[in-house]
Enzyme design. Structure first.
Site, PDB file in Angstrom:
ATOM      1  N   CYS A 282       0.724  -0.996  -0.028  1.00 43.12           N
ATOM      2  CA  CYS A 282       0.176  -0.221  -0.036  1.00 43.12           C
ATOM      3  C   CYS A 282       0.944   1.193  -0.042  1.00 43.12           C
ATOM      4  O   CYS A 282       0.228   2.514  -0.178  1.00 43.12           O
ATOM      5  CB  CYS A 282      -0.916   0.032   1.311  1.00 43.12           C
ATOM      6  SG  CYS A 282      -2.203  -1.343   1.158  1.00 43.12           S
TER       7      CYS A 282
ATOM      8  N   HIS B 186      -3.053   7.061   3.555  1.00 43.03           N
ATOM      9  CA  HIS B 186      -3.574   5.819   2.900  1.00 43.03           C
ATOM     10  C   HIS B 186      -4.937   5.332   3.313  1.00 43.03           C
ATOM     11  O   HIS B 186      -5.001   5.450   4.643  1.00 43.03           O
ATOM     12  CB  HIS B 186      -2.605   4.615   3.198  1.00 43.03           C
ATOM     13  CG  HIS B 186      -3.096   3.311   2.601  1.00 43.03           C
ATOM     14  ND1 HIS B 186      -3.547   3.163   1.431  1.00 43.03           N
ATOM     15  CD2 HIS B 186      -2.791   2.200   3.457  1.00 43.03           C
ATOM     16  CE1 HIS B 186      -3.640   1.765   1.498  1.00 43.03           C
ATOM     17  NE2 HIS B 186      -3.618   1.302   2.435  1.00 43.03           N
TER      18      HIS B 186
ATOM     19  N   ASN C 234     -10.250   0.161   0.206  1.00 36.23           N
ATOM     20  CA  ASN C 234      -8.682   0.550   0.271  1.00 36.23           C
ATOM     21  C   ASN C 234      -8.206   0.011  -1.111  1.00 36.23           C
ATOM     22  O   ASN C 234      -8.305  -1.309  -1.474  1.00 36.23           O
ATOM     23  CB  ASN C 234      -8.072  -0.492   1.270  1.00 36.23           C
ATOM     24  CG  ASN C 234      -6.578  -0.744   1.247  1.00 36.23           C
ATOM     25  OD1 ASN C 234      -5.789  -0.143   0.311  1.00 36.23           O
ATOM     26  ND2 ASN C 234      -6.006  -1.311   2.326  1.00 36.23           N
TER      27      ASN C 234
HETATM   28  O1  UT7 Z   1      -3.689  -1.364   3.552  1.00 39.82           O
HETATM   29  C1  UT7 Z   1      -2.921  -2.295   4.056  1.00 39.82           C
HETATM   30  C2  UT7 Z   1      -2.746  -2.692   5.351  1.00 39.82           C
HETATM   31  N1  UT7 Z   1      -3.752  -3.028   6.105  1.00 39.82           N
HETATM   32  C3  UT7 Z   1      -4.523  -2.819   7.066  1.00 39.82           C
HETATM   33  O2  UT7 Z   1      -4.279  -1.306   7.594  1.00 39.82           O
HETATM   34  C4  UT7 Z   1      -5.758  -3.221   7.669  1.00 39.82           C
HETATM   35  C5  UT7 Z   1      -5.519  -3.080   9.323  1.00 39.82           C
HETATM   36  N2  UT7 Z   1      -6.502  -3.913   9.982  1.00 39.82           N
HETATM   37  C6  UT7 Z   1      -7.768  -3.728  10.045  1.00 39.82           C
HETATM   38  O3  UT7 Z   1      -7.975  -2.490   9.391  1.00 39.82           O
HETATM   39  C7  UT7 Z   1      -8.636  -4.231  11.033  1.00 39.82           C
HETATM   40  O4  UT7 Z   1      -7.767  -5.129  11.991  1.00 39.82           O
HETATM   41  C8  UT7 Z   1      -9.742  -4.930  10.485  1.00 39.82           C
HETATM   42  C9  UT7 Z   1     -10.653  -4.303   9.660  1.00 39.82           C
HETATM   43  C10 UT7 Z   1      -8.939  -6.281   9.311  1.00 39.82           C
HETATM   44  C11 UT7 Z   1     -10.564  -5.976  11.240  1.00 39.82           C
HETATM   45  O5  UT7 Z   1     -10.902  -5.173  12.241  1.00 39.82           O
HETATM   46  P1  UT7 Z   1     -10.765  -5.736  13.881  1.00 39.82           P
HETATM   47  O6  UT7 Z   1     -11.344  -4.489  14.796  1.00 39.82           O
HETATM   48  O7  UT7 Z   1      -9.320  -5.686  14.166  1.00 39.82           O
HETATM   49  O8  UT7 Z   1     -11.490  -6.895  13.913  1.00 39.82           O
HETATM   50  P2  UT7 Z   1     -10.887  -8.382  14.387  1.00 39.82           P
HETATM   51  O9  UT7 Z   1     -10.197  -8.982  13.315  1.00 39.82           O
HETATM   52  O10 UT7 Z   1     -10.419  -8.134  15.852  1.00 39.82           O
HETATM   53  O11 UT7 Z   1     -12.346  -9.114  14.614  1.00 39.82           O
HETATM   54  C12 UT7 Z   1     -13.486  -8.608  15.478  1.00 39.82           C
HETATM   55  C13 UT7 Z   1     -14.617  -9.722  15.566  1.00 39.82           C
HETATM   56  C14 UT7 Z   1     -14.216 -11.133  15.379  1.00 39.82           C
HETATM   57  O12 UT7 Z   1     -15.122 -11.700  15.974  1.00 39.82           O
HETATM   58  P3  UT7 Z   1     -15.127 -12.328  17.443  1.00 39.82           P
HETATM   59  O13 UT7 Z   1     -13.871 -13.336  17.589  1.00 39.82           O
HETATM   60  O14 UT7 Z   1     -14.770 -11.132  18.370  1.00 39.82           O
HETATM   61  O15 UT7 Z   1     -16.183 -13.074  17.733  1.00 39.82           O
HETATM   62  C15 UT7 Z   1     -14.217 -11.439  13.934  1.00 39.82           C
HETATM   63  O16 UT7 Z   1     -14.618 -12.571  13.670  1.00 39.82           O
HETATM   64  O17 UT7 Z   1     -15.228  -9.305  14.225  1.00 39.82           O
HETATM   65  C16 UT7 Z   1     -15.391 -10.299  13.567  1.00 39.82           C
HETATM   66  N3  UT7 Z   1     -15.252  -9.930  12.070  1.00 39.82           N
HETATM   67  C17 UT7 Z   1     -16.479  -9.531  11.498  1.00 39.82           C
HETATM   68  N4  UT7 Z   1     -17.778  -9.321  11.792  1.00 39.82           N
HETATM   69  C18 UT7 Z   1     -18.724  -9.112  10.875  1.00 39.82           C
HETATM   70  C19 UT7 Z   1     -14.479  -9.976  11.286  1.00 39.82           C
HETATM   71  N5  UT7 Z   1     -14.769  -9.411  10.132  1.00 39.82           N
HETATM   72  C20 UT7 Z   1     -16.095  -9.294  10.049  1.00 39.82           C
HETATM   73  C21 UT7 Z   1     -16.990  -8.738   9.428  1.00 39.82           C
HETATM   74  N6  UT7 Z   1     -18.129  -8.737   9.712  1.00 39.82           N
HETATM   75  N7  UT7 Z   1     -16.730  -8.392   8.173  1.00 39.82           N
END
Ligand code: UT7
Length: 331
Positions: A116, A256, A286
């Site tokens: 990115c 970004h 993104n």
């Molecule tokens: O551009 C390249 C660089 N990339 C980035 O900068 C991305 C950086 N990371 C992020 O933006 C975030 O970590 C994400 C958007 C990818 C994920 O958000 P998060 O707040 O870190 O969520 P998480 O992965 O900790 O998941 C929290 C919960 C989980 O459920 P449990 O285990 O708490 O029951 C996931 O299964 O949210 C769940 N979850 C979803 N729920 C509904 C994950 N994706 C989804 C979804 N819809 N799409």
């Protein structure tokens, strides 16, 4: 002798027509508009449809838009660098294909992959070619068909990414405008958290890699999130401090677009009010190497000659960095 600086003198874009919104996505995987808006801040993203269409089609579209807008002849372009993680094919470079499709015949061209941060790193590289006095018309393009590597059964990654392309023209100037300073960094140890497992020389494509869905983006969201927040903000602040720039001096942060929460955190660390932070993640998601030129294009009419902009990125590699530039024209 006056120092030659490199300045962005125009921006062009190409966005696919198809809009994939959160409602449609919610029918494909177990997610909701509310979760995506709260956790990421994306409402919709563009998807390139059509057999045989790749990143070069978006890149060539952005370049043709740029040439038209800036009244530049394709034959006058001397160098084109394409930042992408979704090249048309492993080789040749997508940049070569873009030049062919856009009628650029007198240039050399190559791809640059910095995740990115690709556009930022390519802009930095192109700047040096211009500052050296070697080249006078250089195009930097970020072009991505992210939908070609997104797993639309993985709810943790599929809401994030979108397709699109943006291109800028870089030309020499003798005024105190253009690219002023930059800090660029990389740490390959971060690769474990964000990569594509198969299709490269370590694990060539096979039936087994396809069955294991290893040609899609693999991302561990939380470690990437933490590294993005700290590194993007740290570099942007370091760049401001070493150039004695305060929040009052900055017209816009151009961050970004990976997650609204990362964008907000970076703006806060720089003490910038929300209205000084460029945002269009809600419309395009993104788009990896295309986010920065898409922002410049969206905000172009608001920019004035001499405005101080800080471009900041974080991405796969890990790669990150910031560029300070003084905008070079009024629209
Ligand atoms: O551009 C390249 C660089 N990339 C980035 O900068 C991305 C950086 N990371 C992020 O933006 C975030 O970590 C994400 C958007 C990818 C994920 O958000 P998060 O707040 O870190 O969520 P998480 O992965 O900790 O998941 C929290 C919960 C989980 O459920 P449990 O285990 O708490 O029951 C996931 O299964 O949210 C769940 N979850 C979803 N729920 C509904 C994950 N994706 C989804 C979804 N819809 N799409």
């Amino acid at each position: 002798m006056t120092k030659i600086r490199a300045a962005i003198t125009g921006v062009g874009v190409c966005l696919p027509e198809y809009i994939l919104n959160n409602e449609e996505l919610s029918k494909m995987v177990d997610t909701t508009d509310e979760w995506i808006m709260t956790r990421i801040g994306i409402k919709e993203r563009r998807i390139l449809k059509g057999e045989g269409k790749g990143s070069s089609d978006l890149g060539a579209g952005a370049v043709l838009d740029l040439l038209k807008k800036t009244n530049t002849l394709a034959e006058d372009i001397e160098l084109l660098i394409c930042a992408t993680v979704t090249p048309d094919m492993q080789f040749p470079a997508t940049a070569n294909i873009i030049c062919d499709k856009a009628g650029i015949k007198n240039a050399f061209s190559y791809d640059l992959n910095a995740g990115c941060s690709g556009f930022l790193f390519a802009l930095a590289t192109a700047t040096k070619f211009v500052e050296s006095g070697s080249y006078k018309k250089v195009i930097v393009v970020g072009a991505e068909k992210m939908s070609s590597i997104v797993d639309y059964t993985d709810r943790a990654t599929c809401p994030i990414f979108g397709d699109g392309s943006g291109a800028v023209l870089l030309e020499p100037v003798e005024e105190e405008i253009g690219i002023m300073d930059m800090i660029l960094r990389a740490d390959g140890a971060g690769r474990v958290h964000l990569h594509q497992k198969a299709g490269g020389s370590v694990k060539p494509s096979s039936h087994a890699t396809v069955d294991a869905r290893e040609h899609f983006i693999y991302q561990e969201g939380q470690p990437v999130f933490k590294a993005a927040v700290s590194n993007m903000a740290d570099t942007a602040v370091e760049l401001m401090e070493r150039n004695n720039l305060t929040a009052d001096d900055i017209a816009y942060l151009v961050p970004h677009q990976a997650n609204m929460r990362i964008i907000d955190a970076t703006g806060k660390r720089m003490n910038l009010p929300n209205e000084k932070v460029m945002v269009n993640i809600q419309k395009y998601g993104n788009t990896t190497a295309a986010t920065l030129p898409l922002l410049l294009w969206d905000y172009e009419k608001k920019l004035k000659k001499g405005d101080n902009l800080i471009l900041a990125t974080f991405g796969a590699g890990f790669t990150w960095g910031a560029i300070w530039l003084k905008w070079a024209y009024n629209s």
